[in-house]
Write a protein that holds these residues in place. Structure first.
Motif, PDB file in Angstrom:
ATOM      1  N   ASN A 165       0.629  -1.351   0.031  1.00  0.00           N
ATOM      2  CA  ASN A 165      -0.055   0.029   0.008  1.00  0.00           C
ATOM      3  C   ASN A 165       0.992   1.238  -0.102  1.00  0.00           C
ATOM      4  OD1 ASN A 165       0.797   0.174   2.888  1.00  0.00           O
ATOM      5  ND2 ASN A 165      -1.072  -0.688   3.592  1.00  0.00           N
ATOM      6  N   VAL A 168       0.994   3.596   3.259  1.00  0.00           N
ATOM      7  CA  VAL A 168       0.067   4.375   3.579  1.00  0.00           C
ATOM      8  C   VAL A 168      -1.173   3.556   3.886  1.00  0.00           C
ATOM      9  CG1 VAL A 168      -1.688   6.239   3.067  1.00  0.00           C
ATOM     10  CG2 VAL A 168       0.544   6.340   2.152  1.00  0.00           C
ATOM     11  N   GLU A 170      -4.753   1.370   4.704  1.00  0.00           N
ATOM     12  CA  GLU A 170      -5.827   1.263   4.281  1.00  0.00           C
ATOM     13  C   GLU A 170      -6.975   1.795   5.457  1.00  0.00           C
ATOM     14  OE1 GLU A 170      -6.075   0.637   1.020  1.00  0.00           O
ATOM     15  OE2 GLU A 170      -4.354  -0.381   0.645  1.00  0.00           O
ATOM     16  N   ILE A 192       1.645  11.246   2.782  1.00  0.00           N
ATOM     17  CA  ILE A 192       0.347  11.092   2.347  1.00  0.00           C
ATOM     18  C   ILE A 192      -0.387  12.240   1.509  1.00  0.00           C
ATOM     19  CG2 ILE A 192      -0.951  12.278   4.560  1.00  0.00           C
ATOM     20  CD1 ILE A 192      -2.773   9.885   4.552  1.00  0.00           C
ATOM     21  N   SER A 193      -1.012  11.926   0.485  1.00  0.00           N
ATOM     22  CA  SER A 193      -1.514  12.692  -0.390  1.00  0.00           C
ATOM     23  C   SER A 193      -2.913  13.510   0.293  1.00  0.00           C
ATOM     24  CB  SER A 193      -2.007  12.386  -1.833  1.00  0.00           C
ATOM     25  OG  SER A 193      -3.149  11.510  -1.576  1.00  0.00           O
ATOM     26  N   GLU A 195      -5.612  13.833  -0.949  1.00  0.00           N
ATOM     27  CA  GLU A 195      -6.978  12.623  -1.359  1.00  0.00           C
ATOM     28  C   GLU A 195      -6.965  11.704  -0.476  1.00  0.00           C
ATOM     29  OE1 GLU A 195      -9.417  13.596  -3.123  1.00  0.00           O
ATOM     30  OE2 GLU A 195     -10.223  11.800  -2.432  1.00  0.00           O
ATOM     31  N   GLN A 196      -5.799  11.046  -0.066  1.00  0.00           N
ATOM     32  CA  GLN A 196      -5.757  10.044   1.131  1.00  0.00           C
ATOM     33  C   GLN A 196      -6.361  10.447   2.201  1.00  0.00           C
ATOM     34  OE1 GLN A 196      -1.646   9.223  -0.009  1.00  0.00           O
ATOM     35  NE2 GLN A 196      -2.530   6.990  -0.711  1.00  0.00           N
ATOM     36  N   ARG A 199      -9.939  10.852   2.678  1.00  0.00           N
ATOM     37  CA  ARG A 199     -10.643   9.629   2.977  1.00  0.00           C
ATOM     38  C   ARG A 199     -10.583   9.346   4.579  1.00  0.00           C
ATOM     39  NH1 ARG A 199      -8.875   7.764  -2.200  1.00  0.00           N
ATOM     40  NH2 ARG A 199      -7.037   6.956  -1.442  1.00  0.00           N
ATOM     41  N   TRP A 200      -9.519   9.430   5.165  1.00  0.00           N
ATOM     42  CA  TRP A 200      -9.456   9.484   6.610  1.00  0.00           C
ATOM     43  C   TRP A 200     -10.529  10.239   7.415  1.00  0.00           C
ATOM     44  CZ3 TRP A 200      -7.703   5.417   9.168  1.00  0.00           C
ATOM     45  CH2 TRP A 200      -6.608   4.414   8.589  1.00  0.00           C
TER      46      TRP A 200
END
Ligand code: MLT
Length: 407
Positions: A165, A168, A170, A192-193, A195-196, A199-200
């Motif tokens: 991954n 980073v 999931e 971490i981007s 976008e990622q 999500r968190w």
């Protein structure tokens, strides 16, 4: 009869970095003629920026004068520092943080360790693996885990960070209450981007969870697309606490100054399901258990945000990042797979053998100290972490020795 907190008995041996220091000390005792280069613990080596020293001296002089002397300061930190932080670290990046949402402290280690006191003992905790050991150990001490079995504590939801991954993790498949994230990451150096991270934040909002975001290494970010703060993500103020430190950004590991951001709209819940703001709880804890960072240290930290201070800190970090590039190049040339080092001071290397075996090999053959990945968790087995915190000269020599030892 006085009983101990038996949760302490669940802890694995000693704190990782104390363990390494002991091994290195015994190596040096056995080989007094060998010079060891330390690229293990992420401790800075370069002097404090001159702008900080100047402010530090001036504040010490103030303390020696009748008019300038100060006793106890505000527990949360002086307004001059909190205002500079809010303006420069957040508003300048389009993240909304007010100065009274900032709590100045003596270290992100203490704050990330202490914050768990605010939450129920039955909170379901999600912790990355590998991880900075403080997040996990402090929850073990508090009694939020079962025993240690097969390399992991029972009751923790581990978030595997692996090559698969790109280091980073999931999102968890089950709901959790408290999530620890650290980016740029210690120990892997991964990033971490936006976008990622979004999500968190969305996950935390959906599950009424809280993210503890450790951004101690944000000053090493050079990629303009990467977020420096979780508050760059919409909605994060309600579900995230952020930790920052002057330790790595301005060389304050021995000077001690950091801060934690608890937005006023950041919530947790009581047993009736009512929203409870975390700000007054952390403020209560801070005022009860902490007496503030010394005035001269806060003046030195404020100087980080002056034009000279900014330029000098950038130069400091650029120097460590140039070290990281040398380490990365050596590993690339030797054919090892690694991550990190471009937006972080750590390089995470797949050693293709047991972590401690690789640690011993580098110590014995090259006289270089690294950190065995297994010390950061089960997913760290087989990896080592090399830190870029040392002088250029020492990093160059360490890489020459490692190239010779591993060639
Ligand atoms: C590390 O080496 O992981 C760090 O120095 C630990 C810390 O900042 O406490």
């Amino acid at each position: 009869m006085i009983h101990i907190n038996e949760h302490y008995l669940k802890l694995q041996a000693s704190y990782l970095f104390s363990d390494i220091a002991r091994r290195v000390a015994s190596f040096q005792e056995a080989h007094p003629d060998r010079e060891v280069i330390k690229l293990g613990i992420g401790d800075v080596t370069q002097p404090l920026p001159p702008a900080c020293i100047k402010a530090f001296h001036a504040a010490v002089d103030e303390m020696g004068s009748r008019d300038g002397f100060r006793g106890y300061g505000p527990e949360q930190g002086y307004a001059f520092l909190r205002e500079a932080i809010a303006r420069e670290d957040f508003l300048a990046r389009g993240a909304v943080v007010a100065s009274d949402e900032i709590f100045v402290s003596d270290g992100a280690k203490c704050d990330t360790g202490n914050i768990q006191e605010l939450f129920g003992l039955d909170a379901k905790i999600a912790i990355p693996d590998p991880v900075y050991p403080v997040y996990l150990d402090t929850n073990v001490m508090a009694g939020r885990t079962g025993g240690f079995k097969d390399g992991r504590y029972e009751g923790i939801v581990y978030l595997d960070s692996t090559a698969a991954n790109n280091y980073v993790p999931e999102l968890p498949r089950e709901p959790v209450d408290l999530i620890y994230l650290c980016f740029p990451n210690n120990p892997t150096g991964s990033t971490i981007s936006k976008e990622q991270l979004r999500r968190w934040v969305d996950f935390a909002r959906e599950h009424k969870a809280l993210i503890l975001f450790d951004a101690a290494y944000e000053a090493f970010i050079r990629d303009p697309a990467l977020p420096h703060s979780i508050y760059e993500i919409e909605g994060a103020r309600e579900v995230a606490v952020e930790f920052r430190s002057f330790s790595k950004s301005a060389g304050f590991t021995g000077t001690r100054c950091a801060y934690t951001v608890v937005p006023r709209d950041c919530m947790a819940y009581d047993r009736q399901g009512n929203r409870q703001p975390l700000h007054p709880l952390w403020n209560r804890r801070h005022c009860t258990k902490f007496n503030g960072v010394s005035y001269p240290v806060q003046r030195a930290a404020e100087a980080v945000y002056s034009p000279e201070g900014k330029a000098q800190c950038k130069e400091l970090i650029d120097g460590y990042l140039a070290n990281a590039a040398l380490i990365a190049q050596a590993m690339r040339d030797l054919g090892y797979r690694f991550v990190g080092g471009d937006n972080a001071p750590y390089i995470w290397i797949d050693g293709r053998r047991d972590s401690w075996e690789f640690f011993d090999l580098l110590l014995d053959k090259a006289g270089v100290v690294c950190t065995p990945g297994a010390g950061f968790g089960k997913c760290g087995q087989g990896y080592i972490r090399i830190s870029a915190f040392n002088s250029r000269e020492n990093v160059v020599r360490a890489m020459e020795r490692i190239r010779a030892a591993l060639a």
